[in-house]
Design a protein around this motif. Structure first.
Motif, PDB file in Angstrom:
ATOM      1  N   PRO A   1      21.007  24.740  94.596  1.00  0.00           N
ATOM      2  CA  PRO A   1      21.922  25.803  94.154  1.00  0.00           C
ATOM      3  C   PRO A   1      21.628  27.179  94.735  1.00  0.00           C
ATOM      4  N   THR A   2      20.447  27.381  95.299  1.00  0.00           N
ATOM      5  CA  THR A   2      20.127  28.729  95.809  1.00  0.00           C
ATOM      6  C   THR A   2      19.955  28.752  97.330  1.00  0.00           C
ATOM      7  N   SER A   3      20.193  27.616  97.986  1.00  0.00           N
ATOM      8  CA  SER A   3      19.915  27.554  99.432  1.00  0.00           C
ATOM      9  C   SER A   3      20.864  28.388 100.267  1.00  0.00           C
ATOM     10  N   ALA A   4      22.083  28.657  99.755  1.00  0.00           N
ATOM     11  CA  ALA A   4      23.058  29.428 100.536  1.00  0.00           C
ATOM     12  C   ALA A   4      23.025  30.911 100.161  1.00  0.00           C
ATOM     13  N   LEU A   5      22.039  31.301  99.352  1.00  0.00           N
ATOM     14  CA  LEU A   5      22.038  32.684  98.835  1.00  0.00           C
ATOM     15  C   LEU A   5      21.081  33.582  99.611  1.00  0.00           C
ATOM     16  N   ASP A   6      21.447  34.868  99.702  1.00  0.00           N
ATOM     17  CA  ASP A   6      20.516  35.853 100.235  1.00  0.00           C
ATOM     18  C   ASP A   6      19.323  35.934  99.280  1.00  0.00           C
ATOM     19  N   PRO A   7      18.124  36.171  99.825  1.00  0.00           N
ATOM     20  CA  PRO A   7      16.912  36.131  98.985  1.00  0.00           C
ATOM     21  C   PRO A   7      17.011  36.983  97.716  1.00  0.00           C
ATOM     22  N   GLU A   8      17.644  38.166  97.819  1.00  0.00           N
ATOM     23  CA  GLU A   8      17.656  39.050  96.645  1.00  0.00           C
ATOM     24  C   GLU A   8      18.598  38.556  95.548  1.00  0.00           C
ATOM     25  N   LEU A   9      19.405  37.529  95.855  1.00  0.00           N
ATOM     26  CA  LEU A   9      20.360  37.030  94.855  1.00  0.00           C
ATOM     27  C   LEU A   9      19.905  35.738  94.187  1.00  0.00           C
ATOM     28  N   ILE A  10      18.773  35.174  94.688  1.00  0.00           N
ATOM     29  CA  ILE A  10      18.310  33.888  94.165  1.00  0.00           C
ATOM     30  C   ILE A  10      17.881  34.013  92.707  1.00  0.00           C
ATOM     31  N   GLY A  11      17.196  35.119  92.401  1.00  0.00           N
ATOM     32  CA  GLY A  11      16.612  35.301  91.075  1.00  0.00           C
ATOM     33  C   GLY A  11      17.618  35.160  89.946  1.00  0.00           C
ATOM     34  N   GLU A  12      18.803  35.795  90.088  1.00  0.00           N
ATOM     35  CA  GLU A  12      19.770  35.782  88.991  1.00  0.00           C
ATOM     36  C   GLU A  12      20.263  34.361  88.693  1.00  0.00           C
ATOM     37  N   VAL A  13      20.356  33.516  89.733  1.00  0.00           N
ATOM     38  CA  VAL A  13      20.799  32.129  89.523  1.00  0.00           C
ATOM     39  C   VAL A  13      19.681  31.328  88.863  1.00  0.00           C
ATOM     40  N   LEU A  14      18.451  31.519  89.358  1.00  0.00           N
ATOM     41  CA  LEU A  14      17.326  30.787  88.768  1.00  0.00           C
ATOM     42  C   LEU A  14      17.126  31.188  87.301  1.00  0.00           C
ATOM     43  N   ASP A  15      17.372  32.474  86.990  1.00  0.00           N
ATOM     44  CA  ASP A  15      17.236  32.929  85.599  1.00  0.00           C
ATOM     45  C   ASP A  15      18.195  32.187  84.673  1.00  0.00           C
ATOM     46  N   VAL A  16      19.443  32.043  85.145  1.00  0.00           N
ATOM     47  CA  VAL A  16      20.424  31.307  84.338  1.00  0.00           C
ATOM     48  C   VAL A  16      19.961  29.869  84.119  1.00  0.00           C
ATOM     49  N   MET A  17      19.418  29.264  85.183  1.00  0.00           N
ATOM     50  CA  MET A  17      18.978  27.872  85.067  1.00  0.00           C
ATOM     51  C   MET A  17      17.778  27.737  84.128  1.00  0.00           C
ATOM     52  N   LYS A  18      16.881  28.726  84.193  1.00  0.00           N
ATOM     53  CA  LYS A  18      15.725  28.701  83.277  1.00  0.00           C
ATOM     54  C   LYS A  18      16.190  28.782  81.828  1.00  0.00           C
ATOM     55  N   GLN A  19      17.170  29.664  81.614  1.00  0.00           N
ATOM     56  CA  GLN A  19      17.710  29.825  80.266  1.00  0.00           C
ATOM     57  C   GLN A  19      18.299  28.493  79.768  1.00  0.00           C
ATOM     58  N   LEU A  20      19.028  27.812  80.651  1.00  0.00           N
ATOM     59  CA  LEU A  20      19.598  26.500  80.276  1.00  0.00           C
ATOM     60  C   LEU A  20      18.494  25.514  79.930  1.00  0.00           C
ATOM     61  N   ALA A  21      17.430  25.543  80.714  1.00  0.00           N
ATOM     62  CA  ALA A  21      16.304  24.631  80.465  1.00  0.00           C
ATOM     63  C   ALA A  21      15.697  24.896  79.091  1.00  0.00           C
ATOM     64  N   HIS A  22      15.535  26.192  78.763  1.00  0.00           N
ATOM     65  CA  HIS A  22      14.971  26.550  77.454  1.00  0.00           C
ATOM     66  C   HIS A  22      15.854  26.081  76.309  1.00  0.00           C
ATOM     67  N   GLU A  23      17.191  26.083  76.562  1.00  0.00           N
ATOM     68  CA  GLU A  23      18.123  25.675  75.502  1.00  0.00           C
ATOM     69  C   GLU A  23      18.200  24.169  75.351  1.00  0.00           C
ATOM     70  N   GLY A  24      17.476  23.432  76.220  1.00  0.00           N
ATOM     71  CA  GLY A  24      17.430  21.988  76.064  1.00  0.00           C
ATOM     72  C   GLY A  24      18.507  21.233  76.834  1.00  0.00           C
ATOM     73  N   THR A  25      19.072  21.881  77.871  1.00  0.00           N
ATOM     74  CA  THR A  25      20.048  21.179  78.709  1.00  0.00           C
ATOM     75  C   THR A  25      19.318  20.168  79.588  1.00  0.00           C
ATOM     76  N   THR A  26      19.842  18.951  79.632  1.00  0.00           N
ATOM     77  CA  THR A  26      19.281  17.956  80.534  1.00  0.00           C
ATOM     78  C   THR A  26      19.720  18.299  81.949  1.00  0.00           C
ATOM     79  N   MET A  27      18.753  18.414  82.865  1.00  0.00           N
ATOM     80  CA  MET A  27      19.107  18.840  84.219  1.00  0.00           C
ATOM     81  C   MET A  27      18.378  18.020  85.271  1.00  0.00           C
ATOM     82  N   ILE A  28      19.096  17.757  86.360  1.00  0.00           N
ATOM     83  CA  ILE A  28      18.455  17.202  87.549  1.00  0.00           C
ATOM     84  C   ILE A  28      18.709  18.202  88.673  1.00  0.00           C
TER      85      ILE A  28
END
Lengths: 290, 256
Positions: free
Chosen positions: B174-201
């Motif tokens: 999900p972050t491979s097409a992003l400029d380096p400075e924009l990766i963080g905001e996407v990873l943050d959303v994914m971390k939040q989902l992980a904390h909420e118990g979303t099953t993810m691959i």
């Protein structure tokens, strides 16, 4: 965005960088305007030159003014036939393109046959077959005791003209639609499928709205070409512009006068169509502009 | 398989023409688990993910997703309708976002609700807004994708997948097409989902992120799962030589 509607964060003059950009943009705009005016002058010059040239060789302007209105009365028929035909042709082209891109061998076969047959034969021949040839079948069917079906094959001139133009342009536009659909990236289809959309939904909601934006200029081109090809239906005695021009041209041997009138009317019609298409394209581009 | 598994894959094969990309892959995912798949480019990890929602048609094997099972036997008819219905259990996030450019962010998010789930638009809009809010983009709901940054586009894409309320979220780099400075905001959303118990691959090259969120990591090489374990097991005590070779340079960089 037009320069005068742009809002600058600071007062003009407070930032030398901004001021420089401002000056450069004004200069570019002025250069473009001068270029446009020059091109316009060339057009007017050419028109004046052609008019003078014509008048030197036995051209009767009084005759033109006398019969201009008569030819103009054919304009609604030209527009009507073209509009109806482009509408039917668009439907045919959409069906043709979807069939060509489907996995169904029957659909693919029919669509490929249709495009090949229609593109491989002259439009004039198609008009003759539909207007003069089909009634032969119709009469035979009526004689065999199938009047309802038989009458379907006997079309009047307007119906024949619209059918011929629709079939003909539908074939060419099938290829335009196919190319337009294929120009939309595979990722769009995948994204739509991944949220559970079926093939029809993907086509209708995702692919076609994007493809239409791509092919609008091509469809407009076809529509403009069709307005001129609609002149061919004059062969069936439809009182559109070409037929009307031809009538007086033959009667009074004023070929140059009458056909120049018709030519100018077609030209004006296509200019208006191009302008309308430009507006439409601008509207549809909206979502893609930053 | 374990009854508790939400995903169970058994002996999955995929050929592209003569190329054998997946050579018998088997694994399971339990509810609320975050599984990260790592491996070199061309190892088959993206293909594996795409087989899970049938964007690629598996060549053979058994897929069991959220209680629905499909076995693909080469030479027999592929059950396309079953595959399409199983697809609704997974939500996919693509490397290239693939937002629909002719629709606003909100329309992107509610498209599946309205078209597939047949929810009336006035009821779908609040749901769409809820998910845009979740990814922090409710103020961009009426913007078209072209006016969004890459990171914002990917967050809308995540909201679009979440809105369908899938059982499992799939992320394909999900972050491979992003400029380096924009990766963080996407990873943050994914971390939040992980904390909420979303099953993810998640298929990713972001190793730091993988260590952070993964409950388990699969290392895939040449179409096979070479090793699987917790981030600590794989990064600190890899059992297989190939895992060691792949992760060693990354470990050195991280220690610097």
């Amino acid at each position: 965005m037009a320069l005068e509607t742009m809002k600058f964060p600071e007062q003009p003059g407070s930032d030398p960088d901004l001021e420089m950009g401002h000056t450069l943009m004004t200069q570019q705009r002025r250069e473009r305007l001068i270029q446009t005016v020059k091109i316009g002058v060339v057009w007017v010059g050419l028109i004046i030159f052609l008019s003078i040239a014509l008048l030197q060789f036995n051209f009767d302007p009084a005759y033109v003014f006398k019969h201009f209105g008569f030819v103009l009365q054919g304009l609604p028929i030209t527009i009507g036939v073209s509009l109806a035909s482009i509408a039917f042709a668009t439907v045919l082209a959409l069906l043709g393109a979807v069939a060509r891109l489907s996995n169904n061998s029957i659909a693919q076969g029919i669509s490929g046959f249709y495009v090949s047959l229609i593109r491989g034969t002259p439009l004039l021949i198609q008009i003759y077959i539909i207007y003069n040839g089909l009634p032969q079948i119709g009469t035979a069917l009526i004689a065999k005791g199938l009047p309802q079906i038989g009458h379907l094959f006997i079309l009047n001139a307007i119906q024949s003209g619209i059918l011929a133009l629709s079939l003909n342009y539908g074939a060419y536009m099938t290829e335009i639609f196919r190319a337009g659909i294929q120009s939309i990236s595979g990722g769009q289809r995948e994204a739509a499928e991944s949220i559970g959309m079926n093939r029809v939904q993907v086509l209708r909601r995702i692919i076609l709205p994007q493809a239409v934006r791509v092919i609008i200029p091509d469809i407009a081109n076809q529509f403009i070409a069709m307005q001129k090809d609609s002149a061919l239906v004059s062969f069936m005695g439809i009182w559109e512009m070409t037929y009307r021009a031809n009538r007086f041209a033959r009667q009074d041997s004023k070929f140059m006068e009458m056909f120049v009138v018709a030519a100018i009317l077609y030209w004006l019609l296509t200019i208006v169509s191009s302008w309308l298409e430009g507006l439409l394209e601008k509207r549809m581009r909206h979502a893609y502009e930053r | 398989m374990n009854d508790n598994d939400i995903i169970h894959v058994e002996n999955l094969h995929k050929w592209f023409g003569l190329l054998h990309v997946l050579k018998g892959v088997s694994f399971s995912v339990t509810p609320k688990e975050v599984l990260v798949i790592i491996g070199r480019s061309g190892s088959g990890k993206s293909t594996l993910l795409r087989c899970l929602n049938f964007l690629e048609e598996p060549s053979s094997g058994t897929l069991n997703i959220a209680g629905q099972s499909l076995t693909i036997v080469p030479g027999t008819r592929y059950d396309h309708e079953k595959a399409v219905s199983m697809r609704l259990n997974t939500g996919m996030v693509f490397q290239e976002f693939n937002l629909f450019p002719h629709m606003t962010s909100l329309d992107n998010v509610i498209e599946g609700l309205v078209t597939v789930k047949k929810i009336p638009k006035d009821k779908a809009i609040p749901i769409g807004m809820k998910y845009l809010q979740k990814v922090g983009l409710e103020e961009k709901s009426f913007e078209h994708p072209i006016r969004l940054s890459g990171g914002q586009k990917q967050r809308v894409a995540i909201a679009r997948a979440l809105a369908m309320e899938p059982k499992v979220m799939l992320f394909d780099e999900p972050t491979s097409a992003l400029d380096p400075e924009l990766i963080g905001e996407v990873l943050d959303v994914m971390k939040q989902l992980a904390h909420e118990g979303t099953t993810m691959i998640i298929v990713t090259h972001e190793m730091g992120f993988a260590c952070d969120v993964a409950d388990r990591i699969l290392f895939v090489d040449k179409g096979l799962i070479v090793e699987s374990g917790t981030p600590d097991q794989l990064f600190s005590h890899p059992q297989d030589e190939r895992t060691h070779l792949f992760l060693e340079p990354i470990r050195k960089v991280q220690q610097m």
